[in-house]
Design an enzyme around this catalytic site. Structure first.
Site, PDB file in Angstrom:
ATOM      1  N   CYS A 199       1.119  -1.131  -0.444  1.00  0.00           N
ATOM      2  CA  CYS A 199       0.337  -0.338   0.528  1.00  0.00           C
ATOM      3  C   CYS A 199       1.081   1.250   0.338  1.00  0.00           C
ATOM      4  O   CYS A 199       0.993   2.558  -0.500  1.00  0.00           O
ATOM      5  CB  CYS A 199      -0.602   0.160   1.612  1.00  0.00           C
ATOM      6  N   ARG A 220      -0.179   4.233  -2.506  1.00  0.00           N
ATOM      7  CA  ARG A 220      -1.264   3.907  -3.648  1.00  0.00           C
ATOM      8  C   ARG A 220      -2.950   3.529  -2.786  1.00  0.00           C
ATOM      9  O   ARG A 220      -3.558   3.878  -3.537  1.00  0.00           O
ATOM     10  CB  ARG A 220      -0.879   2.863  -3.908  1.00  0.00           C
ATOM     11  N   SER A 221      -2.908   3.118  -1.617  1.00  0.00           N
ATOM     12  CA  SER A 221      -4.634   2.152  -1.428  1.00  0.00           C
ATOM     13  C   SER A 221      -4.153   2.852   0.295  1.00  0.00           C
ATOM     14  O   SER A 221      -3.134   2.296   0.832  1.00  0.00           O
ATOM     15  CB  SER A 221      -4.223   0.839  -1.471  1.00  0.00           C
ATOM     16  N   ASP A 223      -6.386   3.110   3.244  1.00  0.00           N
ATOM     17  CA  ASP A 223      -7.041   2.610   4.598  1.00  0.00           C
ATOM     18  C   ASP A 223      -6.999   3.662   5.255  1.00  0.00           C
ATOM     19  O   ASP A 223      -6.714   3.491   6.494  1.00  0.00           O
ATOM     20  CB  ASP A 223      -6.826   1.194   5.265  1.00  0.00           C
ATOM     21  N   ASN A 231      -0.022   5.109   9.233  1.00  0.00           N
ATOM     22  CA  ASN A 231       1.491   4.787   8.475  1.00  0.00           C
ATOM     23  C   ASN A 231       1.828   6.329   8.177  1.00  0.00           C
ATOM     24  O   ASN A 231       3.205   6.734   7.884  1.00  0.00           O
ATOM     25  CB  ASN A 231       0.910   5.057   7.184  1.00  0.00           C
ATOM     26  N   HIS A 261      -9.694   6.230   1.028  1.00  0.00           N
ATOM     27  CA  HIS A 261     -10.963   5.554   1.229  1.00  0.00           C
ATOM     28  C   HIS A 261     -11.470   5.619   3.000  1.00  0.00           C
ATOM     29  O   HIS A 261     -10.081   4.699   3.281  1.00  0.00           O
ATOM     30  CB  HIS A 261     -10.968   3.916   0.410  1.00  0.00           C
ATOM     31  N   TYR A 263     -13.976   2.632   4.471  1.00  0.00           N
ATOM     32  CA  TYR A 263     -14.554   1.329   4.098  1.00  0.00           C
ATOM     33  C   TYR A 263     -15.982   1.180   4.897  1.00  0.00           C
ATOM     34  O   TYR A 263     -16.316   2.056   6.228  1.00  0.00           O
ATOM     35  CB  TYR A 263     -13.981   0.246   4.539  1.00  0.00           C
TER      36      TYR A 263
END
Length: 372
Positions: A199, A220-221, A223, A231, A261, A263
């Site tokens: 990620c 890139r991704s 959460d 992070n 994003h 969830y």
């Protein structure tokens, strides 16, 4: 830092560019592509204060990466296995089913799934008959790519390993202001064999003529509820580790985002979010723009109550609902940032006892489960 995180979260929930889409983990997401935040590390460690963060988890995970490890035994032994246990379990489950260790037909996110996850973690910790070595691997993820990137050297006619992190540190010592100090976790040949494709894909470091270090991460991704706060703090921590070893002063951490994003749960609840996304988006936007000025405008907690009243609920789906979790955070005021002190050791010699956190007084934790 915390206000930047809350502002980014609101942008995901309200931007004209944000959208609801089906995720890759059987869970819908509310998504925004492209964003950047900049954190001045001289103001403090960018650790979230609108909910309590499990600092031991992120420190142990960072140590795990720094040592080039990919087996979750280290994490399980140190009480932080939950961070990588679901991915490792899912990665190894097909073969474990073939061996008769777990029964076939375990449905992801079910109560049976939760029970099997706990049993898997216990088996890793007990490590009978070499269970951890055989079934605790996550594939060639971050630690291996940072410390043991492999490629075929045509001139030598053999596989060669590159210690990217060590090379970065040595490079910064020789030329602090250089633009080639990069560590990549995205190895296209290894991605299919990873329990989770990286990620946080790539980070670049550079210094200035005043001896100050800046580090930028491309993720890139993202959460936003569970992953991003970890992070931010862990890469700010990494910036400080690199600065210590190169004799520099940590100045800036820049966080560049791909797909950010939240969830929106699983099952019927995620489908409800899909159908009601625009209405929820409008409610949040109205509260963000007018909430503090108009008494009749619903608060963020009022929106949480409205969602919980109208959304499907089976007692399990709510655990994966990160939208209500971030709304609860948005109702809270940020607190002062803590200070992080790290012992001046080489990066692969650091232990959990070499990290001291001072002045951390966050709001209470908000519990949600990770989608895998």
């Amino acid at each position: 830092m915390v206000q930047q995180y809350l502002d980014h979260s609101l942008e995901i929930l309200t931007s004209p560019r944000s959208n609801f889409k089906g995720g890759s983990k059987e869970a819908g997401i509310i998504s925004l592509f492209g964003y950047q935040s900049v954190h001045d590390l001289r103001e403090g460690w960018p650790l979230l204060t609108t909910k309590e963060m499990a600092t031991n988890y992120m420190i142990h995970e960072t140590i795990w990466f720094l040592r080039g490890m990919t087996n979750i035994k280290y994490l399980e032994d140190n009480g932080v296995g939950v961070t990588w246990r679901p991915d490792a379990f899912q990665h190894n489950l097909p073969e474990m089913i073939k061996e008769g260790i777990f029964p076939a037909g375990i449905k992801k996110y079910s109560l049976e799934w939760d029970v099997a996850l706990k049993e898997y973690g216990k088996k890793i910790r007990e490590d009978r008959d070499g269970f951890a070595e055989k079934w605790g691997e996550t594939g060639p993820i971050y630690g291996e790519q940072w410390r043991k990137w492999k490629y075929f050297d045509k001139r030598q006619g053999k596989i060669v390993e590159i210690d990217q992190l060590k090379n970065m540190i040595e490079g910064l010592k020789k030329k602090p202001t250089g633009k080639k100090h990069i560590v990549s976790a995205w190895n296209p040949g290894d991605v299919p064999n990873m329990s989770l494709p990286p990620c946080h894909v790539l980070y670049q470091a550079t210094g200035n003529e005043n001896g100050e270090l800046e580090l930028q991460l491309f993720q890139r991704s993202c959460d936003q509820f569970l992953g991003v706060p970890f992070n931010k703090a862990s890469y700010a921590l990494l910036t400080q580790i690199i600065a210590n070893e190169t004799g520099m002063i940590p100045k800036t951490f820049i966080h560049t985002f791909g797909d950010s994003h939240f969830y929106a749960s699983i099952g019927e609840r995620t489908e409800w979010y899909r159908k009601n996304f625009e209405e929820i988006k409008g409610m949040i936007k109205k509260t963000a723009n007018m909430g503090k000025s108009f008494a009749h405008v619903p608060s963020y907690l009022d929106i949480v109550e409205w969602i919980n009243k109208h959304a499907p609920s089976d007692g399990n789906e709510e655990k994966y609902d990160h939208v209500t979790a971030i709304l609860e955070q948005l109702s809270r005021d940020p607190k002062p940032l803590p200070k992080l002190t790290i012992a001046k050791k080489t990066f692969d010699e650091l232990t959990i006892n070499d990290f001291i956190i001072e002045g951390y007084n966050p709001h209470p934790a908000i519990r949600r489960k990770m989608c895998v």
